[in-house]
Design an enzyme around this catalytic site. Structure first.
Site, mmCIF file in Angstrom:
data_model
loop_
_atom_site.group_PDB
_atom_site.id
_atom_site.type_symbol
_atom_site.label_atom_id
_atom_site.label_comp_id
_atom_site.label_asym_id
_atom_site.label_seq_id
_atom_site.Cartn_x
_atom_site.Cartn_y
_atom_site.Cartn_z
ATOM 1 N N GLU A 296 -72.557 -22.537 13.708
ATOM 2 C CA GLU A 296 -72.956 -22.671 12.295
ATOM 3 C C GLU A 296 -74.378 -23.223 12.215
ATOM 4 O OE1 GLU A 296 -71.394 -21.316 9.972
ATOM 5 O OE2 GLU A 296 -69.388 -21.076 10.819
ATOM 6 N N VAL B 118 -69.512 -29.298 19.226
ATOM 7 C CA VAL B 118 -68.396 -28.399 18.936
ATOM 8 C C VAL B 118 -68.926 -26.965 18.980
ATOM 9 C CG1 VAL B 118 -66.605 -27.790 17.252
ATOM 10 C CG2 VAL B 118 -67.357 -30.166 17.450
ATOM 11 N N ALA B 119 -68.138 -26.062 19.575
ATOM 12 C CA ALA B 119 -68.613 -24.688 19.749
ATOM 13 C C ALA B 119 -68.996 -24.058 18.416
ATOM 14 C CB ALA B 119 -67.534 -23.858 20.440
ATOM 15 N N ASP B 120 -68.069 -24.085 17.444
ATOM 16 C CA ASP B 120 -68.396 -23.368 16.203
ATOM 17 C C ASP B 120 -69.383 -24.146 15.331
ATOM 18 O OD1 ASP B 120 -66.235 -25.087 15.748
ATOM 19 O OD2 ASP B 120 -65.368 -23.845 14.184
ATOM 20 N N CYS B 121 -69.488 -25.454 15.537
ATOM 21 C CA CYS B 121 -70.519 -26.198 14.796
ATOM 22 C C CYS B 121 -71.888 -25.794 15.328
ATOM 23 C CB CYS B 121 -70.316 -27.701 14.937
ATOM 24 S SG CYS B 121 -68.749 -28.224 14.236
#
Ligand code: LAN
Length: 741
Positions: free
Chosen positions: A466, A460-463
């Site tokens: 993070e 996942v991009a934002d994972c």
């Protein structure tokens, strides 16, 4: 029981390995079940959200250690209180960390997931062990609304989808039709027109059960998979969740899979319809949807498409149909192999199980591997056994928790916790791609991080962002020797760059692959914006922040392209800001969440020279003005899930610690000048903390596709800790003396 991020519930665990529990056929007694209800009281009217007490009690019993941190020096009694609250908060939360370094937690909420799994187990004659079945019944009964129905999710008002799915599930699990709660449910169903009004996803499950005729279902046109790939509406361009759900649905539709009728099913046909089943004019029911369920209406384009594809069913070429079903089956196999049978989510895990059972048989190793993974999706809390919205939120929670603790130098009191998270973060970076990767439309993923586990295999991009931010924070702290080296950090950066959309923003799992008008083909009736992967404020902010932090640490790497990516990302975030200064949040409740993300990225970008600082400052000020305008008299903030579905700020009756923490994090990163607003919010967080350092479970925090809510049980710890830590960091500076006990 957890192992390398895998988490399963075992009744009376006897050994430490998960595998030996998958064959567990233990029984449980009525007395034990009654005891469960006494030990774990759940009252939907008081709060439909359970507090994850089953897991937490076990974790605390196993990991309890007295709080022996020596408090850092405080300037005054107020600061003493802050430090005490912060350390209590982290200390308590660190006891919930599992040995492999992640934070397990309840990830339930939607009510249409467990029925899918129960149906898969019923049609394939692969029943769950008795304790599981009993705990599922407890859950299903517990979440019935007062009016007799069930919602789409635990806080929702009753819908036909929620009610019929839970009703049928309870009957499959053995609840008798004379049970008073089921009588009440039947009343609700019949008073609202009966099961013909269930939305298409429900029609699908009922058709599988032979409780609805496939003729009453709009064609899923399996042949569309044979379209040329350049077409803007080829399904490879769909948002991966829609793609991976409509794929096995198309298989079931193409094969018209249905269970043979039996006494229970024949009786159910009488229980859930207002009319005699044999007299129902099925084709007329295709578009009938109960008004309680409708969230998106059919567009004229979809109506035309349905007209064409429904007619095609009458003249279809068997050769083409078989060819498309063969492709679909290969694609399902690839998804199973790429995700180790976990699949992208709970919906396609269950439906793929049905397809594989149909294609390969109950005793095939593929089907048995599916069954083994059912347990990865089951979670027990005081409301019973639920199906999680994913195979967990392991990585996401761990990355956030790590960043929250590392916000100030108190982290050095918890270096063991950070060392564990560091190990988990290290082990979950995706470093390989399956051989079928390119053939089945996957985005490059080497160097990325997932939402749950690397094994699940969906980056996942934002994972990834993070993960990168958390890793950099660990390195920066110097508390543990870094495990993710520079080369792997650069891989993560490359992936993040590859995910950026033309509009400057970042979407969830992939690039936006098709134009917005494709949304007109959304057939779901119950969700919005599911057809393509859209750029989101939250995802964009996380990526921008990670790139800023990376560039700070490694200024020489791809300086120009990272600079441009940050610039374009900021532009996207600015464009998303609403006139009232807020941002709408697509993945949590709601405006406070996205406004925090918006302000956090803009504030971190200020002074870097990658954007006009004046513009950033004005947007930040407007964001802060929005937030302070919503602060309640008690100093907190509170939104309900209706903010997400209605897309207007919907104030909760009481302040919510999670919303309060988001708003405070935003105001603090923005250096909001009127400190009393922040002081008051922090006081509320402290006042709400329990003696042990936990916070009460309040309203549901997560959402997807605007209309379905999802539980993030660790948020009630992570975000208050983060806000307190930022407050401590800003008010004490980094020079406060800390010493590890
Ligand atoms: C999630 C969970 C995590 C979430 C964030 C990382 C928080 C977000 O920033 C990006 C989107 C993402 C990855 C996300 C997308 C949709 C998911 C996968 C979920 C909300 C968890 C469950 C949901 C999935 C679609 C549920 C199954 C239902 C269907 C309609 C297929």
């Amino acid at each position: 029981m957890t192992d390398n991020g895998r988490q399963i519930w075992a009744y009376k665990p006897v050994a430490n390995d998960i595998a030996s529990h998958l064959d567990n056929v233990d029984n449980c007694t009525e007395t034990e079940l009654a005891q469960f209800r006494v030990d774990f009281r759940f009252d939907k009217i008081r709060n439909p959200n359970s507090a994850d007490q089953v897991f937490r009690n076990q974790a605390i019993a196993a990991n309890f250690k007295p709080h022996t941190c020596e408090l850092p020096a405080a300037k005054d009694p107020r600061q003493q209180d802050i430090i005490t609250s912060l350390l209590n908060g982290i200390h308590y939360f660190s006891m919930l960390q599992s040995k492999d370094g992640h934070w397990p937690g309840d990830y339930g909420g939607p009510l249409f997931l467990l029925p899918g799994l129960i149906i898969a187990s019923y049609i394939s004659a692969s029943p769950f062990p008795v304790p599981h079945r009993e705990m599922m019944k407890i859950y299903l009964f517990n979440h019935q609304n007062d009016d007799g129905g069930w919602g789409m999710h635990i806080e929702g008002e009753s819908t036909m989808f929620g009610t019929v799915m839970q009703y049928v599930s309870l009957r499959i699990l053995g609840a008798g039709k004379t049970h008073p709660q089921l009588q009440k449910a039947r009343k609700w169903i019949k008073a609202h027109g009966g099961a013909i009004g269930i939305p298409s996803w429900g029609k699908f499950y009922l058709a599988i059960l032979n409780l609805y005729d496939w003729r009453g279902f709009n064609s899923l046109f399996p042949e569309m998979w044979l379209f040329p790939k350049w077409l803007p509406f080829h399904p490879w361009r769909y948002w991966c969740h829609s793609r991976m759900v409509y794929l096995p649905m198309a298989y079931c539709y193409g094969k018209r899979i249905k269970m043979p009728a039996n006494d229970l099913l024949l009786s159910l046909r009488e229980e859930i319809y207002c009319q005699d089943y044999a007299t129902i004019d099925w084709p007329k029911q295709r578009d009938v949807v109960c008004e309680k369920d409708i969230y998106t209406t059919q567009s004229p384009v979809l109506k035309v498409m349905n007209f064409v594809t429904n007619h095609y069913e009458k003249i279809k070429s068997t050769w083409l149909r078989n060819k498309s079903l063969k492709f679909i089956q290969e694609y399902i196999d690839a998804e199973d192999a790429q995700s180790h049978y976990l699949d992208i989510g709970p919906v396609n895990q269950a439906i793929n199980s049905i397809c594989i059972w149909d294609a390969r048989g109950r005793n095939s190793s593929q089907f048995q591997q599916h069954v083994a993974r059912w347990y990865d999706y089951l979670w027990v809390a005081e409301d019973g056994m639920k199906m999680s919205g994913y195979n967990g939120s392991q990585f996401w929670d761990t990355a956030f928790a790590t960043r929250a603790i590392l916000e100030s130098d108190v982290a050095r009191l918890f270096s063991d916790t950070i060392a564990n998270s560091c190990q988990f973060i290290d082990s979950q970076q995706i470093l390989a791609q399956h051989e079928t990767h390119n053939e089945f439309f996957r985005h490059p993923m080497i160097g990325s991080w997932p939402f749950s586990t690397a094994e699940q295999g969906w980056p996942v991009a934002d994972c990834t962002a993070e993960g990168l931010s958390a890793t950099l924070a660990i390195q920066h702290s110097g508390l543990v020797s870094p495990r993710v080296d520079e080369a792997r950090l650069k891989l993560a950066v490359d992936v993040i760059l590859s995910y950026q959309n033309q509009d400057g923003g970042w979407a969830t799992y992939e690039l936006t692959r098709a134009p917005k008008w494709l949304e007109k083909l959304n057939p779901s009736e119950i969700f919005a914006d599911i057809m393509i992967d859209y750029s989101w404020t939250e995802c964009t902010s996380a990526c921008v922040q990670a790139l800023i932090e990376f560039q700070d640490a490694f200024p020489g790497y791809k300086r120009e392209s990272i600079g441009t990516a940050i610039h374009d990302g900021l532009k996207f975030i600015l464009a998303q800001q609403k006139t009232d200064g807020s941002w709408y949040g697509g993945w949590a409740v709601c405006f406070t969440y996205a406004t925090w993300f918006g302000i956090e990225a803009l504030s971190k970008a200020k002074g870097l020279g990658c954007y006009d600082d004046g513009l950033l400052s004005r947007a930040i000020e407007r964001g802060c003005a929005f937030l302070t305008g919503k602060q309640k008299a008690d100093g907190g903030w509170g939104e309900t899930f209706e903010s997400c579905s209605k897309m207007v700020y919907s104030e909760a009756d009481t302040s919510q610690v999670v919303n309060t923490a988001w708003a405070l994090l935003a105001l603090m990163i923005a250096q909001y000048p009127e400190r009393q607003a922040i002081d008051k919010g922090i006081s509320l967080l402290m006042a709400r903390q329990t003696e042990m350092g936990d916070w009460q479970q309040e309203n549901i925090s997560g959402v997807f596709n605007y209309n379905c809510m999802i539980t993030y049980s660790n948020y009630r710890n992570i975000f208050p800790i983060w806000a307190l830590n930022r407050y401590y960091q800003q008010t004490a500076g980094t020079d406060a003396k800390t010493s590890k006990s």
